[in-house]
Design a protein around this motif. Sequence first.
Motif: not given
Length: 269
Positions: A231-234, A236-242, A247-252
């Motif tokens: 998953v690209d830039d994953f 940064s998702v954790n750093n920016r949105y928590g 987790d929601a991104v991974l589940a989707e």
Amino acid sequence: VQAFTARRVRDMIEEKAELAEQARALQEQNHNLYTQLEVLAAMREVSRVISDDVDFRRIIEQVFQILHRLLQPQSIVVIVKEDGTGRFVPRARWRDGRIEFSEIEASEAADELVQLAIMQGRLQRKVAEGRAEIVSPLVLDREVAGAIRFELKLDDPPEPAARRLDGMELVINDIARHIALAIKTPSLHSRAIIDALTGVYSRRHFETQLREHTNLARRYGRPLSLIMIDVDDFKSVNNRYGHLSGDAVLAEIASVLKSNVRECDSVFR
């Protein structure tokens, strides 16, 4: 002479009656011993089925066949407590020689005797003319996880029928313990191989399956494909949105992958 003869006849009649009673008791004892052997054999077979398989349907199919052979019931219903809702719902039924896993009436779980067995945590029975209903709770770790309900046809007179039911209760209690294990086994297996967050298979299961499928591909000369997805830039998702958003991104992503692979394919985290 007549008095002696009459007394002798009475003695012979009493002796004959006593011998008949002894023969009946011996026959019943032999029957009980034979039944116990059958039960032990059935329990051993049930244990083997559970240890060999972790699929709920396959376990229940084989257990139902064993129970039908052992008890000759008219119907069997397995009621299970749902994980999410805590409701008790019918999950499997044997009737007229067929096993059903869907479209079972909810009333099977609402049966009065079923509710009583679940609330009190012990076997219940109700006898009517020519038939009996027996319900045993399925207890897992001291908690009622469901129930198993039998409907039996009674052709015997009341007293022998009552003795037969007494013997069946002991058998059914043993069976219920094994059925409870059959419910627990797939659950434990699933927890061991399924990633809780994404619902796809875990890394440990991936490593086991990779070895197995690689060996099979080598042995039979079959092609084997493995797709690895990053998953690209994953981060940064954790750093920016928590991390909850991550987790929601991974589940989707896992959900999209699962819905787009064939039944013979597997998705792992």
